[in-house]
Design a protein around this motif. Structure first.
Motif, mmCIF file in Angstrom:
data_model
loop_
_atom_site.group_PDB
_atom_site.id
_atom_site.type_symbol
_atom_site.label_atom_id
_atom_site.label_comp_id
_atom_site.label_asym_id
_atom_site.label_seq_id
_atom_site.Cartn_x
_atom_site.Cartn_y
_atom_site.Cartn_z
ATOM 1 N N ASP A 151 0.806 -1.205 0.000
ATOM 2 C CA ASP A 151 0.000 0.000 0.000
ATOM 3 C C ASP A 151 0.845 1.263 0.000
ATOM 4 N N ALA A 152 2.164 1.106 0.027
ATOM 5 C CA ALA A 152 3.036 2.269 0.095
ATOM 6 C C ALA A 152 2.904 3.088 -1.186
ATOM 7 N N GLN A 153 3.002 4.388 -1.035
ATOM 8 C CA GLN A 153 2.915 5.279 -2.183
ATOM 9 C C GLN A 153 4.139 5.078 -3.081
ATOM 10 N N PRO A 154 3.954 5.050 -4.387
ATOM 11 C CA PRO A 154 5.108 4.926 -5.275
ATOM 12 C C PRO A 154 5.948 6.202 -5.225
ATOM 13 N N GLU A 155 7.237 6.032 -5.389
ATOM 14 C CA GLU A 155 8.131 7.183 -5.444
ATOM 15 C C GLU A 155 8.400 7.472 -6.914
ATOM 16 N N ILE A 156 7.778 8.513 -7.407
ATOM 17 C CA ILE A 156 7.897 8.880 -8.814
ATOM 18 C C ILE A 156 9.053 9.875 -8.947
ATOM 19 N N ILE A 157 10.023 9.529 -9.793
ATOM 20 C CA ILE A 157 11.208 10.370 -9.959
ATOM 21 C C ILE A 157 11.433 10.685 -11.436
ATOM 22 N N ASP A 158 12.225 11.709 -11.688
ATOM 23 C CA ASP A 158 12.539 12.084 -13.069
ATOM 24 C C ASP A 158 13.813 11.380 -13.535
ATOM 25 N N THR A 159 14.166 11.576 -14.789
ATOM 26 C CA THR A 159 15.322 10.898 -15.376
ATOM 27 C C THR A 159 16.622 11.288 -14.681
ATOM 28 N N LYS A 160 16.787 12.565 -14.387
ATOM 29 C CA LYS A 160 18.019 13.031 -13.748
ATOM 30 C C LYS A 160 18.228 12.329 -12.396
ATOM 31 N N THR A 161 17.164 12.206 -11.619
ATOM 32 C CA THR A 161 17.257 11.538 -10.318
ATOM 33 C C THR A 161 17.574 10.063 -10.498
ATOM 34 N N LEU A 162 16.960 9.436 -11.496
ATOM 35 C CA LEU A 162 17.223 8.023 -11.769
ATOM 36 C C LEU A 162 18.686 7.816 -12.153
ATOM 37 N N LEU A 163 19.209 8.693 -13.001
ATOM 38 C CA LEU A 163 20.614 8.593 -13.418
ATOM 39 C C LEU A 163 21.544 8.661 -12.208
ATOM 40 N N THR A 164 21.259 9.587 -11.320
ATOM 41 C CA THR A 164 22.096 9.775 -10.129
ATOM 42 C C THR A 164 22.010 8.574 -9.196
ATOM 43 N N ARG A 165 20.807 8.119 -8.920
ATOM 44 C CA ARG A 165 20.629 7.018 -7.968
ATOM 45 C C ARG A 165 21.219 5.702 -8.461
ATOM 46 N N LEU A 166 21.097 5.451 -9.757
ATOM 47 C CA LEU A 166 21.568 4.175 -10.299
ATOM 48 C C LEU A 166 22.958 4.269 -10.913
ATOM 49 N N ASP A 167 23.502 5.467 -10.961
ATOM 50 C CA ASP A 167 24.820 5.706 -11.548
ATOM 51 C C ASP A 167 24.892 5.148 -12.977
ATOM 52 N N LEU A 168 23.898 5.534 -13.769
ATOM 53 C CA LEU A 168 23.827 5.124 -15.170
ATOM 54 C C LEU A 168 23.954 6.350 -16.050
ATOM 55 N N SER A 169 24.328 6.123 -17.296
ATOM 56 C CA SER A 169 24.389 7.232 -18.248
ATOM 57 C C SER A 169 23.000 7.424 -18.858
ATOM 58 N N GLU A 170 22.764 8.617 -19.368
ATOM 59 C CA GLU A 170 21.471 8.896 -19.986
ATOM 60 C C GLU A 170 21.205 8.000 -21.199
ATOM 61 N N PRO A 171 22.202 7.754 -22.075
ATOM 62 C CA PRO A 171 21.944 6.844 -23.201
ATOM 63 C C PRO A 171 21.537 5.433 -22.743
ATOM 64 N N THR A 172 22.111 4.967 -21.639
ATOM 65 C CA THR A 172 21.754 3.638 -21.137
ATOM 66 C C THR A 172 20.296 3.609 -20.693
ATOM 67 N N VAL A 173 19.867 4.634 -19.968
ATOM 68 C CA VAL A 173 18.475 4.696 -19.507
ATOM 69 C C VAL A 173 17.528 4.789 -20.695
ATOM 70 N N ILE A 174 17.892 5.584 -21.696
ATOM 71 C CA ILE A 174 17.058 5.700 -22.901
ATOM 72 C C ILE A 174 16.956 4.345 -23.594
ATOM 73 N N ARG A 175 18.079 3.651 -23.706
ATOM 74 C CA ARG A 175 18.081 2.318 -24.338
ATOM 75 C C ARG A 175 17.213 1.341 -23.541
ATOM 76 N N TYR A 176 17.339 1.349 -22.214
ATOM 77 C CA TYR A 176 16.514 0.477 -21.364
ATOM 78 C C TYR A 176 15.029 0.776 -21.557
ATOM 79 N N ARG A 177 14.697 2.059 -21.673
ATOM 80 C CA ARG A 177 13.305 2.453 -21.893
ATOM 81 C C ARG A 177 12.807 1.933 -23.226
ATOM 82 N N GLN A 178 13.594 2.135 -24.281
ATOM 83 C CA GLN A 178 13.191 1.736 -25.630
ATOM 84 C C GLN A 178 13.042 0.224 -25.762
ATOM 85 N N LYS A 179 13.898 -0.531 -25.072
ATOM 86 C CA LYS A 179 13.840 -1.992 -25.136
ATOM 87 C C LYS A 179 12.847 -2.591 -24.152
#
Length: 102
Positions: A43-71
């Protein structure tokens, strides 16, 4: 009905120190039990974050996140041009992917 503080509706309660401690302890106990239930349940509320926050938290590059999204590797939400992520669902998706690549 709107509550207003007037002389007629204000009441003063006197309590001993032990009565006050008892009430506070009971309130803390109930709050802790409620917090434990929320953390365990889904029942916990989801934590909705933007791309910049995701990049920082997961230590990923923006192209990697874009590729993960597309695939379809990670789930995302898109409203217009704004892209957001449910952080917990992204972590689960990456864990699932990691588990399948052993």
């Amino acid at each position: 009905m709107k509550h207003t503080n007037t002389r007629e509706n204000l009441q003063l309660y006197l309590a001993t120190e032990s009565q006050l401690k008892s009430v506070v302890m009971e309130c803390v106990k109930e709050a802790l039990q409620g917090a434990a239930t929320t953390q365990i349940g889904h029942d916990a509320q989801p934590e909705i974050i933007d791309t910049k926050t995701l990049l920082t938290r997961l230590d990923l590059s923006e192209p990697t996140v874009i590729r993960y999204r597309q695939k379809g590797v990670i789930p995302f939400l898109q409203v217009g041009s704004a892209i957001r992520y449910d952080y917990q669902k992204v972590l689960e998706a990456l864990e699932k992917r990691k588990g399948g690549k052993k």
